[in-house]
Scaffold this motif. Structure first.
Motif, PDB file in Angstrom:
ATOM      1  N   PHE A  81       4.632   6.621  -7.681  1.00 17.55           N
ATOM      2  CA  PHE A  81       3.851   5.962  -6.626  1.00 17.55           C
ATOM      3  C   PHE A  81       2.488   5.524  -7.155  1.00 17.55           C
ATOM      4  CE2 PHE A  81       6.728   8.519  -3.921  1.00 17.55           C
ATOM      5  CZ  PHE A  81       7.116   7.558  -3.004  1.00 17.55           C
ATOM      6  N   LYS A  82       2.009   4.441  -6.571  1.00 13.56           N
ATOM      7  CA  LYS A  82       0.640   3.980  -6.831  1.00 13.56           C
ATOM      8  C   LYS A  82      -0.206   4.250  -5.595  1.00 13.56           C
ATOM      9  CE  LYS A  82       1.462   0.199 -10.034  1.00 13.56           C
ATOM     10  NZ  LYS A  82       1.966  -1.164 -10.038  1.00 13.56           N
ATOM     11  N   SER A  83      -1.407   4.709  -5.832  1.00 14.04           N
ATOM     12  CA  SER A  83      -2.300   4.978  -4.712  1.00 14.04           C
ATOM     13  C   SER A  83      -2.693   3.659  -4.044  1.00 14.04           C
ATOM     14  CB  SER A  83      -3.541   5.701  -5.212  1.00 14.04           C
ATOM     15  OG  SER A  83      -4.418   5.884  -4.125  1.00 14.04           O
ATOM     16  N   ALA A  84      -2.679   3.659  -2.697  1.00  7.51           N
ATOM     17  CA  ALA A  84      -3.063   2.458  -1.948  1.00  7.51           C
ATOM     18  C   ALA A  84      -4.143   2.791  -0.927  1.00  7.51           C
ATOM     19  CB  ALA A  84      -1.839   1.840  -1.290  1.00  7.51           C
ATOM     20  N   GLY A  85      -4.892   3.855  -1.177  1.00  7.02           N
ATOM     21  CA  GLY A  85      -6.063   4.146  -0.354  1.00  7.02           C
ATOM     22  C   GLY A  85      -5.774   4.967   0.885  1.00  7.02           C
ATOM     23  N   ASP A  86      -6.773   5.024   1.733  1.00  4.58           N
ATOM     24  CA  ASP A  86      -6.663   5.814   2.971  1.00  4.58           C
ATOM     25  C   ASP A  86      -5.923   5.016   4.026  1.00  4.58           C
ATOM     26  OD1 ASP A  86      -8.097   7.824   1.781  1.00  4.58           O
ATOM     27  OD2 ASP A  86     -10.028   7.122   2.555  1.00  4.58           O
ATOM     28  N   ILE A  87      -5.312   5.757   4.940  1.00  4.75           N
ATOM     29  CA  ILE A  87      -4.585   5.101   6.030  1.00  4.75           C
ATOM     30  C   ILE A  87      -4.787   5.913   7.299  1.00  4.75           C
ATOM     31  CG2 ILE A  87      -2.408   6.298   5.443  1.00  4.75           C
ATOM     32  CD1 ILE A  87      -0.957   3.666   6.276  1.00  4.75           C
ATOM     33  N   ARG A  88      -4.872   5.231   8.420  1.00  4.42           N
ATOM     34  CA  ARG A  88      -4.966   5.902   9.715  1.00  4.42           C
ATOM     35  C   ARG A  88      -4.484   4.954  10.795  1.00  4.42           C
ATOM     36  NH1 ARG A  88      -9.308   8.507  11.050  1.00  4.42           N
ATOM     37  NH2 ARG A  88     -10.030   8.844   8.942  1.00  4.42           N
ATOM     38  N   GLY A  89      -4.248   5.543  11.969  1.00  2.00           N
ATOM     39  CA  GLY A  89      -3.884   4.720  13.112  1.00  2.00           C
ATOM     40  C   GLY A  89      -2.451   4.935  13.581  1.00  2.00           C
ATOM     41  N   ALA A  90      -2.131   4.294  14.673  1.00  6.68           N
ATOM     42  CA  ALA A  90      -0.794   4.363  15.262  1.00  6.68           C
ATOM     43  C   ALA A  90       0.210   3.653  14.356  1.00  6.68           C
ATOM     44  CB  ALA A  90      -0.818   3.732  16.652  1.00  6.68           C
TER      45      ALA A  90
END
Ligand SMILES: [Zn+2]
Length: 233
Positions: A81-90
């Motif tokens: 996997f490659k990191s794609a940053g932070d994620i949040r939300g529905a």
């Protein structure tokens, strides 16, 4: 190993008329990847595979590590996997972010979100007995589970619409809680705070059960897509 390769055993379309017999042993499946999702003979729960360990979430809600059994349908790959940053939300927001990270709708890809989920709804199909019903009927014969504020891993695949029938078009996601007490096929979620990782595939290997007479003789020529959409989303 080729980490640009997504390996798939069976087709989602073959589940529609009830071809639920496992046709590839778990041990064989793991030769083709250490990460993935699937189901067992009779659609007995939901599988999530991480670091070469296969977890079965059954309709009782119990999570078990399994080493035996066979899959009618599964996807695996070797994680890179490659990191794609932070994620949040529905879910809708998070999945837009996943697609943006992939940069295309037109490749098969794996996505993984590790973090805390404000809300997670999963399902696990109850083990079906012969004579197997069709896939649409199993959607009514499943247990649904919900957790709030649960830490864990969301793992699954994006499949382009073009390959509907072979795969479940769109995102097909499974979940496993960090405490291994909860998981399943994901119906809905909200990411409170997570990190997104992606892995895009250039190649897909579709492995079919050449020795399974039920598969060989099944009528898969009809319109199966409506039932796939009903059962998987
Ligand atoms: Zn699933």
């Amino acid at each position: 190993m080729n980490n640009q390769l997504l390996y798939q055993h069976g087709t989602l379309g073959a589940l529609v008329p009830g071809l639920f017999q496992g046709t590839l042993a778990i041990g064989e499946l793991l030769k083709h990847g250490d990460t993935g999702i699937g189901t067992l003979t009779g659609l007995d729960g939901e599988l999530i595979i991480m670091d070469g360990v296969v977890y079965q979430v059954s309709a009782t809600g119990q999570v078990m590590v399994i080493e035996n059994g066979a899959v009618p349908f599964a996807n695996v790959h070797f994680a890179a996997f490659k990191s794609a940053g932070d994620i949040r939300g529905a879910a809708a927001t998070a999945q837009q972010q996943m697609l943006a990270a992939l940069g295309t709708h037109n490749l098969f890809a794996a996505v993984q979100v590790r973090g805390t989920f404000a809300h997670m709804t999963t399902r696990a199909v109850k083990a079906q007995q012969r004579p197997y019903p069709g896939l649409a009927a199993t959607a009514a014969d499943q247990a649904v589970f919900t957790r709030e504020q649960v830490a864990g891993t969301l793992l699954g695949y994006w499949s382009p619409q073009l390959y509907a029938g072979m795969a479940s078009p769109g995102f097909h996601l499974h979940f496993l809680a960090d405490d291994h007490q909860f998981g399943g096929h994901v119906l809905d979620y909200t990411v409170a705070a997570g990190t997104l990782q992606t892995q895009v595939f250039s190649d897909i290997q579709l492995h079919l059960p050449t020795a399974d007479s039920e598969f060989l003789n099944a009528d898969l020529d009809g319109d199966l897509l409506g039932d796939i959409t009903k059962a998987e989303h």
